[in-house]
Design a protein around this motif. Sequence first.
Motif, PDB file in Angstrom:
ATOM      1  N   LYS A   1      24.826  -2.533   7.041  1.00  0.00           N
ATOM      2  CA  LYS A   1      24.274  -3.211   8.212  1.00  0.00           C
ATOM      3  C   LYS A   1      24.151  -4.702   7.981  1.00  0.00           C
ATOM      4  O   LYS A   1      24.231  -5.188   6.850  1.00  0.00           O
ATOM      5  CB  LYS A   1      22.885  -2.653   8.548  1.00  0.00           C
ATOM      6  N   ASP A   2      23.942  -5.445   9.083  1.00  0.00           N
ATOM      7  CA  ASP A   2      23.600  -6.867   9.008  1.00  0.00           C
ATOM      8  C   ASP A   2      22.177  -7.043   8.489  1.00  0.00           C
ATOM      9  O   ASP A   2      21.357  -6.118   8.537  1.00  0.00           O
ATOM     10  CB  ASP A   2      23.661  -7.490  10.412  1.00  0.00           C
ATOM     11  N   GLY A   3      21.879  -8.271   8.046  1.00  0.00           N
ATOM     12  CA  GLY A   3      20.510  -8.616   7.711  1.00  0.00           C
ATOM     13  C   GLY A   3      20.052  -8.095   6.364  1.00  0.00           C
ATOM     14  O   GLY A   3      20.856  -7.715   5.512  1.00  0.00           O
ATOM     15  N   PRO A   4      18.737  -8.039   6.161  1.00  0.00           N
ATOM     16  CA  PRO A   4      18.192  -7.638   4.866  1.00  0.00           C
ATOM     17  C   PRO A   4      18.338  -6.144   4.630  1.00  0.00           C
ATOM     18  O   PRO A   4      18.596  -5.374   5.559  1.00  0.00           O
ATOM     19  CB  PRO A   4      16.711  -8.025   4.993  1.00  0.00           C
ATOM     20  N   PRO A   5      18.176  -5.703   3.386  1.00  0.00           N
ATOM     21  CA  PRO A   5      18.205  -4.262   3.104  1.00  0.00           C
ATOM     22  C   PRO A   5      17.169  -3.520   3.944  1.00  0.00           C
ATOM     23  O   PRO A   5      16.114  -4.073   4.293  1.00  0.00           O
ATOM     24  CB  PRO A   5      17.872  -4.203   1.609  1.00  0.00           C
ATOM     25  N   ALA A   6      17.484  -2.266   4.278  1.00  0.00           N
ATOM     26  CA  ALA A   6      16.576  -1.461   5.084  1.00  0.00           C
ATOM     27  C   ALA A   6      16.672  -0.013   4.634  1.00  0.00           C
ATOM     28  O   ALA A   6      17.717   0.417   4.118  1.00  0.00           O
ATOM     29  CB  ALA A   6      16.924  -1.584   6.570  1.00  0.00           C
ATOM     30  N   PRO A   7      15.605   0.762   4.801  1.00  0.00           N
ATOM     31  CA  PRO A   7      15.630   2.172   4.396  1.00  0.00           C
ATOM     32  C   PRO A   7      16.787   2.921   5.053  1.00  0.00           C
ATOM     33  O   PRO A   7      17.046   2.767   6.248  1.00  0.00           O
ATOM     34  CB  PRO A   7      14.272   2.693   4.896  1.00  0.00           C
ATOM     35  N   GLY A   8      17.488   3.711   4.263  1.00  0.00           N
ATOM     36  CA  GLY A   8      18.601   4.502   4.766  1.00  0.00           C
ATOM     37  C   GLY A   8      19.950   3.826   4.632  1.00  0.00           C
ATOM     38  O   GLY A   8      20.992   4.483   4.690  1.00  0.00           O
ATOM     39  N   PHE A   9      19.938   2.503   4.457  1.00  0.00           N
ATOM     40  CA  PHE A   9      21.190   1.763   4.318  1.00  0.00           C
ATOM     41  C   PHE A   9      21.435   1.430   2.842  1.00  0.00           C
ATOM     42  O   PHE A   9      20.511   1.080   2.108  1.00  0.00           O
ATOM     43  CB  PHE A   9      21.162   0.485   5.150  1.00  0.00           C
ATOM     44  N   ASP A  10      22.698   1.537   2.451  1.00  0.00           N
ATOM     45  CA  ASP A  10      23.053   1.364   1.046  1.00  0.00           C
ATOM     46  C   ASP A  10      23.408  -0.072   0.694  1.00  0.00           C
ATOM     47  O   ASP A  10      23.140  -0.533  -0.430  1.00  0.00           O
ATOM     48  CB  ASP A  10      24.241   2.269   0.701  1.00  0.00           C
ATOM     49  N   VAL A  11      24.061  -0.770   1.623  1.00  0.00           N
ATOM     50  CA  VAL A  11      24.530  -2.135   1.364  1.00  0.00           C
ATOM     51  C   VAL A  11      24.363  -2.972   2.630  1.00  0.00           C
ATOM     52  O   VAL A  11      24.139  -2.441   3.717  1.00  0.00           O
ATOM     53  CB  VAL A  11      26.021  -2.147   0.929  1.00  0.00           C
ATOM     54  N   VAL A  12      24.468  -4.284   2.453  1.00  0.00           N
ATOM     55  CA  VAL A  12      24.362  -5.192   3.597  1.00  0.00           C
ATOM     56  C   VAL A  12      25.694  -5.906   3.815  1.00  0.00           C
ATOM     57  O   VAL A  12      26.598  -5.847   2.985  1.00  0.00           O
ATOM     58  CB  VAL A  12      23.225  -6.223   3.409  1.00  0.00           C
ATOM     59  N   ASN A  13      25.771  -6.592   4.948  1.00  0.00           N
ATOM     60  CA  ASN A  13      27.022  -7.170   5.443  1.00  0.00           C
ATOM     61  C   ASN A  13      27.333  -8.500   4.751  1.00  0.00           C
ATOM     62  O   ASN A  13      27.366  -9.552   5.372  1.00  0.00           O
ATOM     63  CB  ASN A  13      26.894  -7.362   6.967  1.00  0.00           C
ATOM     64  N   SER A  14      27.573  -8.441   3.450  1.00  0.00           N
ATOM     65  CA  SER A  14      27.811  -9.643   2.656  1.00  0.00           C
ATOM     66  C   SER A  14      28.977  -9.409   1.707  1.00  0.00           C
ATOM     67  O   SER A  14      28.907  -8.521   0.854  1.00  0.00           O
ATOM     68  CB  SER A  14      26.558  -9.998   1.840  1.00  0.00           C
TER      69      SER A  14
ATOM     70  N   ALA B   1      28.606 -20.849   9.416  1.00  0.00           N
ATOM     71  CA  ALA B   1      28.702 -21.298   8.013  1.00  0.00           C
ATOM     72  C   ALA B   1      27.432 -22.033   7.606  1.00  0.00           C
ATOM     73  O   ALA B   1      26.912 -21.834   6.499  1.00  0.00           O
ATOM     74  CB  ALA B   1      29.927 -22.185   7.839  1.00  0.00           C
ATOM     75  N   ALA B   2      26.919 -22.868   8.498  1.00  0.00           N
ATOM     76  CA  ALA B   2      25.689 -23.606   8.192  1.00  0.00           C
ATOM     77  C   ALA B   2      24.507 -22.657   8.031  1.00  0.00           C
ATOM     78  O   ALA B   2      23.697 -22.807   7.105  1.00  0.00           O
ATOM     79  CB  ALA B   2      25.414 -24.617   9.304  1.00  0.00           C
ATOM     80  N   GLU B   3      24.420 -21.663   8.903  1.00  0.00           N
ATOM     81  CA  GLU B   3      23.292 -20.727   8.820  1.00  0.00           C
ATOM     82  C   GLU B   3      23.346 -19.892   7.542  1.00  0.00           C
ATOM     83  O   GLU B   3      22.306 -19.612   6.933  1.00  0.00           O
ATOM     84  CB  GLU B   3      23.292 -19.822  10.044  1.00  0.00           C
ATOM     85  N   LEU B   4      24.545 -19.506   7.140  1.00  0.00           N
ATOM     86  CA  LEU B   4      24.674 -18.744   5.897  1.00  0.00           C
ATOM     87  C   LEU B   4      24.329 -19.616   4.691  1.00  0.00           C
ATOM     88  O   LEU B   4      23.647 -19.178   3.763  1.00  0.00           O
ATOM     89  CB  LEU B   4      26.093 -18.190   5.761  1.00  0.00           C
ATOM     90  N   THR B   5      24.797 -20.853   4.709  1.00  0.00           N
ATOM     91  CA  THR B   5      24.553 -21.771   3.591  1.00  0.00           C
ATOM     92  C   THR B   5      23.078 -22.132   3.479  1.00  0.00           C
ATOM     93  O   THR B   5      22.522 -22.228   2.381  1.00  0.00           O
ATOM     94  CB  THR B   5      25.384 -23.052   3.773  1.00  0.00           C
ATOM     95  N   GLN B   6      22.419 -22.309   4.621  1.00  0.00           N
ATOM     96  CA  GLN B   6      21.023 -22.755   4.640  1.00  0.00           C
ATOM     97  C   GLN B   6      20.024 -21.608   4.537  1.00  0.00           C
ATOM     98  O   GLN B   6      18.814 -21.837   4.511  1.00  0.00           O
ATOM     99  CB  GLN B   6      20.762 -23.554   5.924  1.00  0.00           C
ATOM    100  N   GLY B   7      20.521 -20.373   4.478  1.00  0.00           N
ATOM    101  CA  GLY B   7      19.626 -19.239   4.340  1.00  0.00           C
ATOM    102  C   GLY B   7      18.940 -18.825   5.621  1.00  0.00           C
ATOM    103  O   GLY B   7      17.938 -18.089   5.590  1.00  0.00           O
ATOM    104  N   VAL B   8      19.471 -19.274   6.768  1.00  0.00           N
ATOM    105  CA  VAL B   8      18.892 -18.873   8.058  1.00  0.00           C
ATOM    106  C   VAL B   8      19.076 -17.372   8.277  1.00  0.00           C
ATOM    107  O   VAL B   8      18.203 -16.695   8.805  1.00  0.00           O
ATOM    108  CB  VAL B   8      19.540 -19.673   9.206  1.00  0.00           C
ATOM    109  N   ARG B   9      20.233 -16.874   7.855  1.00  0.00           N
ATOM    110  CA  ARG B   9      20.509 -15.440   7.973  1.00  0.00           C
ATOM    111  C   ARG B   9      20.085 -14.738   6.691  1.00  0.00           C
ATOM    112  O   ARG B   9      20.130 -15.309   5.610  1.00  0.00           O
ATOM    113  CB  ARG B   9      21.999 -15.209   8.238  1.00  0.00           C
ATOM    114  N   GLN B  10      19.717 -13.472   6.830  1.00  0.00           N
ATOM    115  CA  GLN B  10      19.292 -12.686   5.679  1.00  0.00           C
ATOM    116  C   GLN B  10      20.411 -11.774   5.198  1.00  0.00           C
ATOM    117  O   GLN B  10      21.401 -11.567   5.886  1.00  0.00           O
ATOM    118  CB  GLN B  10      18.043 -11.868   6.049  1.00  0.00           C
ATOM    119  N   GLY B  11      20.225 -11.254   3.978  1.00  0.00           N
ATOM    120  CA  GLY B  11      21.258 -10.415   3.399  1.00  0.00           C
ATOM    121  C   GLY B  11      22.489 -11.223   3.035  1.00  0.00           C
ATOM    122  O   GLY B  11      23.616 -10.832   3.329  1.00  0.00           O
TER     123      GLY B  11
END
Length: 233
Positions: free
Chosen positions: A64-77, A179-189
């Motif tokens: 999934k997108d975003g931070p880790p969550a129960p039931g999900f094994d990996v994130v979209n990174s 790209a800016a949001e990923l670099t600046q940590g705006v998005r999680q995971g």
Amino acid sequence: MNSHFVGIAELVETPPVAVVVDVMRAFTVAAWAFAQGAEKIVLAESLDEALALKAAHPAWVALKDGPPAPGFDVVNSPGLLRSVDLGGRTVVQKTTAGTVGALAVKEASLVLCASFVVAEATARLLRTRECDDVTFVVTGEGGRADEDLACAQYIARRATEAGTDAAEFLRRAAGSTAAAELTQGVRQGVHPDDVALCLELDRFPFAVVATLEGSLMVLRPCVAPSPNDETSI
């Protein structure tokens, strides 16, 4: 080749051929999943459906997108996924934009899921299939994401002009809001290498083809023939 560039909401009818573009990060991640050994990727309509598919198939890997969550094994990174062994596994993917775009054109006769890491393979497959009319679905930011539009425009150009230089298209993607949001940590995971990995041109030799298998939309890698080899793999 006639190319059309639309956002998901602008899809008023099912196109004959659709290239669904999500550079940062769904279809860069999908390509990495195949590189890490995944057999197939199943696209989920919702997080609940992803969890239901995982519950029904405990060996599947839920992403999934975003931070880790129960039931999900990996994130979209891609940066995080590149260390995961997915040999022979099925991945269930649900993201904010990319998977939504692919599911929106699931009835098309040919659906390709694209990013820069599979750009040439995608363009080659369009040439091999002699696609005359292609709709590029720009998934991010309501169809305005410049990283997705730049990638779509590059693939469209590359499909008809083999000598097309990618530099300007990659520059646009590198300067995008995503790209800016990923670099600046705006998005999680996020991994620090995610943007760079999303901008690796032609990292993988395969295109990503989406087809309906029963009620599920399934992605698989497909190696288009090289210019000197007309034998499909």
